[in-house]
Design a protein around this motif. Sequence first.
Motif, PDB file in Angstrom:
ATOM      1  N   ASN A 349      43.353  39.645  39.116  1.00 18.44           N
ATOM      2  CA  ASN A 349      41.970  40.011  38.823  1.00 18.44           C
ATOM      3  C   ASN A 349      41.999  40.843  37.541  1.00 18.44           C
ATOM      4  OD1 ASN A 349      39.352  40.967  38.781  1.00 18.44           O
ATOM      5  ND2 ASN A 349      39.341  41.657  40.915  1.00 18.44           N
ATOM      6  N   PRO A 350      42.134  40.196  36.387  1.00 17.38           N
ATOM      7  CA  PRO A 350      42.355  40.938  35.137  1.00 17.38           C
ATOM      8  C   PRO A 350      41.291  41.986  34.844  1.00 17.38           C
ATOM      9  CG  PRO A 350      42.733  38.596  34.812  1.00 17.38           C
ATOM     10  CD  PRO A 350      42.132  38.735  36.165  1.00 17.38           C
ATOM     11  N   GLY A 351      40.033  41.657  35.109  1.00 16.29           N
ATOM     12  CA  GLY A 351      38.986  42.628  34.815  1.00 16.29           C
ATOM     13  C   GLY A 351      39.102  43.868  35.680  1.00 16.29           C
ATOM     14  N   ALA A 352      39.279  43.667  36.978  1.00 15.82           N
ATOM     15  CA  ALA A 352      39.421  44.804  37.879  1.00 15.82           C
ATOM     16  C   ALA A 352      40.670  45.599  37.556  1.00 15.82           C
ATOM     17  CB  ALA A 352      39.462  44.306  39.324  1.00 15.82           C
ATOM     18  N   GLU A 353      41.746  44.918  37.221  1.00 13.78           N
ATOM     19  CA  GLU A 353      42.986  45.624  36.909  1.00 13.78           C
ATOM     20  C   GLU A 353      42.826  46.471  35.653  1.00 13.78           C
ATOM     21  OE1 GLU A 353      46.135  42.758  36.847  1.00 13.78           O
ATOM     22  OE2 GLU A 353      45.618  41.986  38.832  1.00 13.78           O
ATOM     23  N   ALA A 354      42.132  45.938  34.643  1.00 17.89           N
ATOM     24  CA  ALA A 354      41.887  46.726  33.427  1.00 17.89           C
ATOM     25  C   ALA A 354      41.033  47.942  33.737  1.00 17.89           C
ATOM     26  CB  ALA A 354      41.217  45.848  32.368  1.00 17.89           C
ATOM     27  N   SER A 355      40.058  47.759  34.621  1.00 21.82           N
ATOM     28  CA  SER A 355      39.178  48.859  34.991  1.00 21.82           C
ATOM     29  C   SER A 355      39.905  49.937  35.774  1.00 21.82           C
ATOM     30  CB  SER A 355      38.007  48.320  35.820  1.00 21.82           C
ATOM     31  OG  SER A 355      37.152  49.360  36.225  1.00 21.82           O
ATOM     32  N   LEU A 356      40.884  49.522  36.581  1.00 24.27           N
ATOM     33  CA  LEU A 356      41.567  50.466  37.473  1.00 24.27           C
ATOM     34  C   LEU A 356      42.813  51.092  36.866  1.00 24.27           C
ATOM     35  CD1 LEU A 356      41.320  48.576  40.863  1.00 24.27           C
ATOM     36  CD2 LEU A 356      40.413  50.841  40.386  1.00 24.27           C
ATOM     37  N   ASP A 357      43.317  50.530  35.780  1.00 21.17           N
ATOM     38  CA  ASP A 357      44.559  51.042  35.224  1.00 21.17           C
ATOM     39  C   ASP A 357      44.444  52.532  34.917  1.00 21.17           C
ATOM     40  OD1 ASP A 357      47.172  50.993  34.142  1.00 21.17           O
ATOM     41  OD2 ASP A 357      46.306  50.894  32.114  1.00 21.17           O
ATOM     42  N   LEU A 387      50.314  63.185  51.612  1.00 21.72           N
ATOM     43  CA  LEU A 387      49.858  62.400  50.471  1.00 21.72           C
ATOM     44  C   LEU A 387      48.807  63.185  49.708  1.00 21.72           C
ATOM     45  CD1 LEU A 387      50.090  59.588  49.094  1.00 21.72           C
ATOM     46  CD2 LEU A 387      48.132  58.897  50.484  1.00 21.72           C
ATOM     47  N   GLU A 388      49.018  63.332  48.396  1.00 19.39           N
ATOM     48  CA  GLU A 388      48.106  64.129  47.573  1.00 19.39           C
ATOM     49  C   GLU A 388      47.199  63.267  46.698  1.00 19.39           C
ATOM     50  OE1 GLU A 388      51.095  66.276  45.570  1.00 19.39           O
ATOM     51  OE2 GLU A 388      51.616  67.517  47.299  1.00 19.39           O
ATOM     52  N   ALA A 389      47.685  62.100  46.280  1.00 21.20           N
ATOM     53  CA  ALA A 389      46.866  61.237  45.420  1.00 21.20           C
ATOM     54  C   ALA A 389      47.491  59.858  45.334  1.00 21.20           C
ATOM     55  CB  ALA A 389      46.734  61.834  44.015  1.00 21.20           C
ATOM     56  N   LEU A 390      46.638  58.870  45.019  1.00 18.58           N
ATOM     57  CA  LEU A 390      47.080  57.511  44.718  1.00 18.58           C
ATOM     58  C   LEU A 390      46.664  57.175  43.295  1.00 18.58           C
ATOM     59  CD1 LEU A 390      46.024  55.507  47.916  1.00 18.58           C
ATOM     60  CD2 LEU A 390      48.305  56.378  47.349  1.00 18.58           C
ATOM     61  N   GLU A 391      47.570  56.583  42.551  1.00 19.24           N
ATOM     62  CA  GLU A 391      47.269  56.154  41.187  1.00 19.24           C
ATOM     63  C   GLU A 391      47.648  54.690  41.042  1.00 19.24           C
ATOM     64  OE1 GLU A 391      48.505  57.114  36.541  1.00 19.24           O
ATOM     65  OE2 GLU A 391      49.199  58.425  38.159  1.00 19.24           O
ATOM     66  N   PHE A 392      46.798  53.941  40.354  1.00 20.56           N
ATOM     67  CA  PHE A 392      47.051  52.520  40.119  1.00 20.56           C
ATOM     68  C   PHE A 392      47.397  52.299  38.651  1.00 20.56           C
ATOM     69  CE2 PHE A 392      44.507  52.718  43.894  1.00 20.56           C
ATOM     70  CZ  PHE A 392      45.023  51.718  44.710  1.00 20.56           C
ATOM     71  N   ARG A 393      48.438  51.479  38.434  1.00 16.72           N
ATOM     72  CA  ARG A 393      48.849  51.132  37.077  1.00 16.72           C
ATOM     73  C   ARG A 393      48.946  49.613  36.961  1.00 16.72           C
ATOM     74  NH1 ARG A 393      48.474  55.029  33.108  1.00 16.72           N
ATOM     75  NH2 ARG A 393      49.136  57.056  33.937  1.00 16.72           N
ATOM     76  N   PHE A 394      48.250  49.051  35.988  1.00 12.83           N
ATOM     77  CA  PHE A 394      48.306  47.614  35.720  1.00 12.83           C
ATOM     78  C   PHE A 394      48.576  47.428  34.235  1.00 12.83           C
ATOM     79  CE2 PHE A 394      45.510  48.137  39.372  1.00 12.83           C
ATOM     80  CZ  PHE A 394      46.036  47.212  40.275  1.00 12.83           C
ATOM     81  N   GLN A 395      49.801  46.986  33.932  1.00 11.68           N
ATOM     82  CA  GLN A 395      50.193  46.773  32.543  1.00 11.68           C
ATOM     83  C   GLN A 395      50.880  45.420  32.444  1.00 11.68           C
ATOM     84  OE1 GLN A 395      49.598  48.735  29.916  1.00 11.68           O
ATOM     85  NE2 GLN A 395      48.594  50.347  31.112  1.00 11.68           N
ATOM     86  N   GLY A 396      50.218  44.438  31.822  1.00  9.30           N
ATOM     87  CA  GLY A 396      50.800  43.110  31.710  1.00  9.30           C
ATOM     88  C   GLY A 396      51.018  42.501  33.084  1.00  9.30           C
ATOM     89  N   ASP A 397      52.249  42.068  33.338  1.00 11.31           N
ATOM     90  CA  ASP A 397      52.568  41.474  34.635  1.00 11.31           C
ATOM     91  C   ASP A 397      52.883  42.525  35.694  1.00 11.31           C
ATOM     92  OD1 ASP A 397      52.242  38.924  33.643  1.00 11.31           O
ATOM     93  OD2 ASP A 397      54.358  38.715  33.082  1.00 11.31           O
ATOM     94  N   GLU A 398      52.989  43.774  35.301  1.00 12.65           N
ATOM     95  CA  GLU A 398      53.370  44.816  36.249  1.00 12.65           C
ATOM     96  C   GLU A 398      52.146  45.415  36.931  1.00 12.65           C
ATOM     97  OE1 GLU A 398      55.796  47.791  34.487  1.00 12.65           O
ATOM     98  OE2 GLU A 398      57.594  46.523  34.466  1.00 12.65           O
ATOM     99  N   ALA A 399      52.292  45.645  38.225  1.00 17.73           N
ATOM    100  CA  ALA A 399      51.259  46.322  39.011  1.00 17.73           C
ATOM    101  C   ALA A 399      51.956  47.344  39.891  1.00 17.73           C
ATOM    102  CB  ALA A 399      50.483  45.324  39.854  1.00 17.73           C
TER     103      ALA A 399
END
Length: 509
Positions: A349-357, A387-399
């Motif tokens: 989901n490229p758009g969502a991944e860009a938004s969430l990165d 658990l203190e926080a969740l962070e999402f990273r989407f860079q190229g093929d990596e998630a």
Amino acid sequence: MNLRHCTPESVGVPSGAIVDMLDELYRCGIEMHGFMLLRHGQVCAQGSWAPYNPETPHIMFSFSKSLTSTAIGFAVQEGIVSLDERLIDIFPEQSPENPSENLQKCQVRHVLMMGCGHETEIEWASGGSADWVTTFLHHPFVYEPGTHFMYNTAGTNLLSAVIAKKTGQKLTEFLKPRLFQPLGMDDVKCQAMPDGTEMGGAGMYLKIEDMARFVQFVANKGSWEGKQLLNPEWFDLAASKQIDNAGAGWGGDPDWQAGYGFQFWRCAPEGVFRGDGAYGQYGIVMTRQDAVLVIHSASMRLQAVLTSVWEKLLPFMAEGPLPEDRQAQHRLEKRLERLELCPMLPMRNPGAEASLDGAVYHPEAELPGIEDLVGGAGSFQPQGGKLEALEFRFQGDEAKLICRQNGESVSIDLGLCGHFVTSLVDGVPYGANAAWRRADLLEVELRSSRMATGKRFRFHFAGDRLEVEADSTIPEPWGLGELEKPQMAFRLDQGEVHTKTKMYWEGNK
């Protein structure tokens, strides 16, 4: 000693029969994690299903009982304990002041055969009381010992307590110089009860090869590399029928009706017995065929696993070598190279991944660390942490999902590629596989490779709010250490990321 490897045909096993067995297990819906097949003491086939691997010890559940039985065998051989020794003589301080007649009769041998006389079992899965030995001995001994089969994991834990009481050593400490070191078994650990007694009834972890070494030792009747470590008479007792278990509440499955030994199950086929753990942790000895099969798995269809072996493998073992079947060997080799749990098909989901990165979310309520959130059958006790926080990273093929807990960050590769990928969490391999289900819903399967099951998380993104649900990868009717179904809510950290509050598909911004 390194186990010798050979082709299946060289020891009389058709490669095609192994493939047929694997096909049947798949057809039956059995989630396999690993297996190793030995004939005449040589490994002729083995495999692991990603994200599980042969290097990581796997929870054994009640297969642990066969190791505990073997510890008692060593203790009997060395005169440390007697099969005829009474429980009230071993634990006089924890016994009732006026023990019942049945309790007075109860001996070590009765506990070994699951015939101590209890009608129901005391709590053990959550550890129960630190004074659980007293609880066990005060529990009603309804039946005369040796006359009534009742599967009793707490009783096997009591055998571990017998070893500790008699030797001052924990179960694994006692077994290390007698069994683990001579057989080349390393990294064998066992979870502990609240009083420190190791959970000999369910708490062991073994690598698939270490499991195979132990079961081959049992098949050898206590011999290893030409040395008789434990007298063969012990295995004549342990593997033979000590008590009748037909009609003991295990349904109509034939392999739960064929008799019970000293912490080993007799099987329906003649000359076959096994060590047996929940969800299908099997160590099968086929005495007439001089063969051993060990299995790590996660299934509720326990009889189906064994039936697949009896129908697709056992009848086709020849007495002598078979002609090499290159075509069947090639099929088997390619099958074993590609073993993997059924993954989710990739959906990006490229758009969502860009938004969430880079988006960071904080829990609205206190949550345990990721190890406990993933949990899994075999997590008898919480690991601790917050658990203190969740962070999402989407860079190229990596998630990646980055979990901030205990002042540190744990990075988990989500595997948005249609296959499981592995990340280390506190040194333990965790497998992950993920796919987008719709524009605002990301599904992630996570599991520790030490546990039999894992969790499927559904991350629902709604503006600055993240809602998370999780279900076990398999039903948990036995309550074997699973946490309650987590339902979690998080809020976007507007200070760190203030532009990532909208979800969109690529081209629909």
